[in-house]
Design a protein around this motif. Structure first.
Motif, PDB file in Angstrom:
ATOM      1  N   ALA A  58       0.807  -1.222   0.000  1.00 10.81           N
ATOM      2  CA  ALA A  58       0.000   0.000   0.000  1.00 10.81           C
ATOM      3  C   ALA A  58       0.841   1.275   0.000  1.00 10.81           C
ATOM      4  N   GLY A  59       2.155   1.147  -0.117  1.00  7.94           N
ATOM      5  CA  GLY A  59       3.010   2.306  -0.312  1.00  7.94           C
ATOM      6  C   GLY A  59       3.635   2.910   0.932  1.00  7.94           C
ATOM      7  N   ASP A  60       3.230   2.474   2.136  1.00  2.00           N
ATOM      8  CA  ASP A  60       3.708   3.127   3.358  1.00  2.00           C
ATOM      9  C   ASP A  60       5.217   3.013   3.532  1.00  2.00           C
ATOM     10  N   THR A  61       5.762   1.802   3.349  1.00  2.00           N
ATOM     11  CA  THR A  61       7.200   1.607   3.533  1.00  2.00           C
ATOM     12  C   THR A  61       7.985   2.361   2.469  1.00  2.00           C
ATOM     13  N   ALA A  62       7.523   2.293   1.220  1.00  2.00           N
ATOM     14  CA  ALA A  62       8.202   3.028   0.146  1.00  2.00           C
ATOM     15  C   ALA A  62       8.244   4.517   0.456  1.00  2.00           C
ATOM     16  N   ALA A  63       7.131   5.066   0.953  1.00  2.00           N
ATOM     17  CA  ALA A  63       7.082   6.497   1.266  1.00  2.00           C
ATOM     18  C   ALA A  63       8.022   6.845   2.406  1.00  2.00           C
ATOM     19  N   ALA A  64       8.076   6.001   3.443  1.00  2.00           N
ATOM     20  CA  ALA A  64       8.948   6.273   4.584  1.00  2.00           C
ATOM     21  C   ALA A  64      10.418   6.230   4.174  1.00  2.00           C
ATOM     22  N   LEU A  65      10.784   5.256   3.354  1.00  2.00           N
ATOM     23  CA  LEU A  65      12.174   5.155   2.905  1.00  2.00           C
ATOM     24  C   LEU A  65      12.534   6.334   1.995  1.00  2.00           C
ATOM     25  N   HIS A  66      11.614   6.711   1.127  1.00  2.00           N
ATOM     26  CA  HIS A  66      11.850   7.875   0.268  1.00  2.00           C
ATOM     27  C   HIS A  66      12.037   9.129   1.103  1.00  2.00           C
ATOM     28  N   ARG A  88      -1.694   6.320  -3.679  1.00  2.00           N
ATOM     29  CA  ARG A  88      -1.372   6.805  -2.335  1.00  2.00           C
ATOM     30  C   ARG A  88      -0.079   7.616  -2.321  1.00  2.00           C
ATOM     31  N   LEU A  89       0.917   7.183  -3.088  1.00  2.00           N
ATOM     32  CA  LEU A  89       2.186   7.898  -3.119  1.00  2.00           C
ATOM     33  C   LEU A  89       2.057   9.266  -3.774  1.00  2.00           C
ATOM     34  N   ALA A  90       0.958   9.475  -4.475  1.00  2.00           N
ATOM     35  CA  ALA A  90       0.675  10.786  -5.063  1.00  2.00           C
ATOM     36  C   ALA A  90      -0.281  11.595  -4.192  1.00  2.00           C
ATOM     37  N   GLY A  91      -0.477  11.163  -2.935  1.00  2.00           N
ATOM     38  CA  GLY A  91      -1.315  11.900  -2.008  1.00  2.00           C
ATOM     39  C   GLY A  91      -2.748  11.426  -1.938  1.00  2.00           C
ATOM     40  N   GLY A  92      -3.066  10.285  -2.581  1.00  2.00           N
ATOM     41  CA  GLY A  92      -4.432   9.775  -2.578  1.00  2.00           C
ATOM     42  C   GLY A  92      -4.817   9.125  -1.262  1.00  2.00           C
ATOM     43  N   GLY A  93      -6.088   8.791  -1.151  1.00  2.00           N
ATOM     44  CA  GLY A  93      -6.623   8.234   0.083  1.00  2.00           C
ATOM     45  C   GLY A  93      -6.442   6.731   0.181  1.00  2.00           C
ATOM     46  N   ALA A 217       5.364  10.728  -2.128  1.00  2.00           N
ATOM     47  CA  ALA A 217       6.700  10.223  -2.450  1.00  2.00           C
ATOM     48  C   ALA A 217       6.868  10.198  -3.961  1.00  2.00           C
ATOM     49  N   PRO A 218       7.080  11.372  -4.581  1.00  2.00           N
ATOM     50  CA  PRO A 218       7.129  11.442  -6.042  1.00  2.00           C
ATOM     51  C   PRO A 218       8.335  10.760  -6.663  1.00  2.00           C
ATOM     52  N   GLY A 219       9.354  10.419  -5.870  1.00  2.00           N
ATOM     53  CA  GLY A 219      10.553   9.841  -6.450  1.00  2.00           C
ATOM     54  C   GLY A 219      10.619   8.331  -6.446  1.00  2.00           C
ATOM     55  N   VAL A 220       9.563   7.649  -5.978  1.00  2.00           N
ATOM     56  CA  VAL A 220       9.586   6.188  -5.921  1.00  2.00           C
ATOM     57  C   VAL A 220       9.345   5.605  -7.307  1.00  2.00           C
ATOM     58  N   ARG A 221      10.168   4.645  -7.687  1.00  2.00           N
ATOM     59  CA  ARG A 221       9.976   3.930  -8.953  1.00  2.00           C
ATOM     60  C   ARG A 221       9.110   2.702  -8.692  1.00  2.00           C
TER      61      ARG A 221
END
Length: 316
Positions: A58-66, A88-93, A217-221
């Motif tokens: 769901a993107g939480d770990t990717a966002a935290a690492l970014h 979600r990484l683009a600010g969605g719900g 987290a706009p920089g996550v691939r």
């Protein structure tokens, strides 16, 4: 964030079906939120700036690492799950996945039968900031005989969860998962302040703590692929660290062997791999699960890859 979802091959893992429960049809959203404490990764990973791979979920770990300064690649075999992570990484719900739907039913049953598990009382417990008081309230008000009976019905073999889960996942759940989960919950509230523990809020209330920000987290691939194939196709030593969630919960021994080989190929010597499991710990103990702020995991392992030398566990 990479706007394209790169395609890849799928290996023989039950996660590729995109379904935790039985039934037919295409992949579904499994996780609207994540239940892994990324504080473990921040404690054991190389310094920020390193190249890391994680399971997208769901993107939480990717966002935290970014946010911590890592160069992040997030991989998921389930295209529906990856789309949710991208949003979600683009600010969605947050949308409800299968895991959240199952937990919502369990929480609803508890609230109907047990007054201390109703929303008002539960929120009061989750706002506590003193582990000693939390432990007392858990023992005296929440971990009652009524809760134990309810959890036995839901979580023992033959119970509602075991019947509903796909066989490959049901075989991973500990035989006395009700007792195991209660122990893990007590360990968590005895150790970490509830008010600052989003993973406990998610598990017990199905909510984020008050004031929790949206992910950005706009920089996550993002890569749509089976994680083994993604690691096999990576340049040798192309990553400094990987965190693989609980991808080994469900697949068989062949997948585990391929994954170990792929990690050794893709992670440089001296790099780190983190893996979680809902299984009960063996003789080596729970590892980082004893420090993890999420109450879900039985085992969390962090391993430093040795190249020609033996791999070494990183202990808390």
């Amino acid at each position: 964030m990479d706007g394209d979802l790169d395609g890849g091959r799928v290996s023989g893992t039950p996660w590729a079906r995109g379904r935790l429960l039985g039934g037919f049809g295409g992949p579904r959203l499994l996780f609207g939120r994540m239940y892994e404490d990324w504080g473990v990764e921040l404690a054991v990973f190389p310094p920020p700036g390193a190249r890391v791979l994680c399971i997208a979920s769901a993107g939480d770990t990717a966002a935290a690492l970014h946010a911590a300064g890592y160069e992040v690649t997030a991989v998921d075999v389930n295209p529906v799950q990856l789309t949710h992570a991208r949003e979600r990484l683009a600010g969605g719900g947050i949308r409800e996945g299968t895991a959240e739907a199952v937990m919502r039913l369990g929480r609803g049953a508890a609230a109907r039968l047990l007054p201390s598990w109703r929303q008002r009382e539960l929120h009061g417990f989750l706002r506590l900031d003193d582990p000693a008081e939390q432990a007392r309230r858990w023992r005296e008000e929440l971990d009652t005989e009524g809760l134990r009976r309810l959890m036995r019905v839901a979580l023992r073999p033959g119970g509602a969860l075991a019947v509903a889960l796909r066989p490959s996942f049901a075989g991973v759940v500990p035989t006395r998962f009700d007792e195991a989960l209660r122990r893990r919950l007590e360990r968590t509230v005895r150790t970490h302040p509830n008010a600052r523990n989003p993973w406990l809020w998610r598990l017990l209330a199905g909510e984020e703590p008050p004031g929790a920000p949206a992910l950005w987290a706009p920089g996550v691939r993002l890569v749509c692929d089976d994680v083994v194939h993604a690691l096999e196709q990576a340049p040798r030593g192309g990553y400094d660290a990987v965190t693989l969630s609980n991808v080994l919960d469900g697949p068989g021994a062949d997948f585990a062997r391929r994954l170990r080989s792929a990690v050794r190929h893709a992670v440089r010597p001296g790099g780190v791999a983190v893996v979680r499991s809902v299984r009960e710990p063996g003789p080596d103990g729970p590892g980082w699960a004893a420090q993890d702020r999420s109450a879900l995991w039985g085992v969390v392992r962090a391993v430093r890859l040795g190249g020609a030398a033996p791999d070494r566990r990183i202990e808390p």
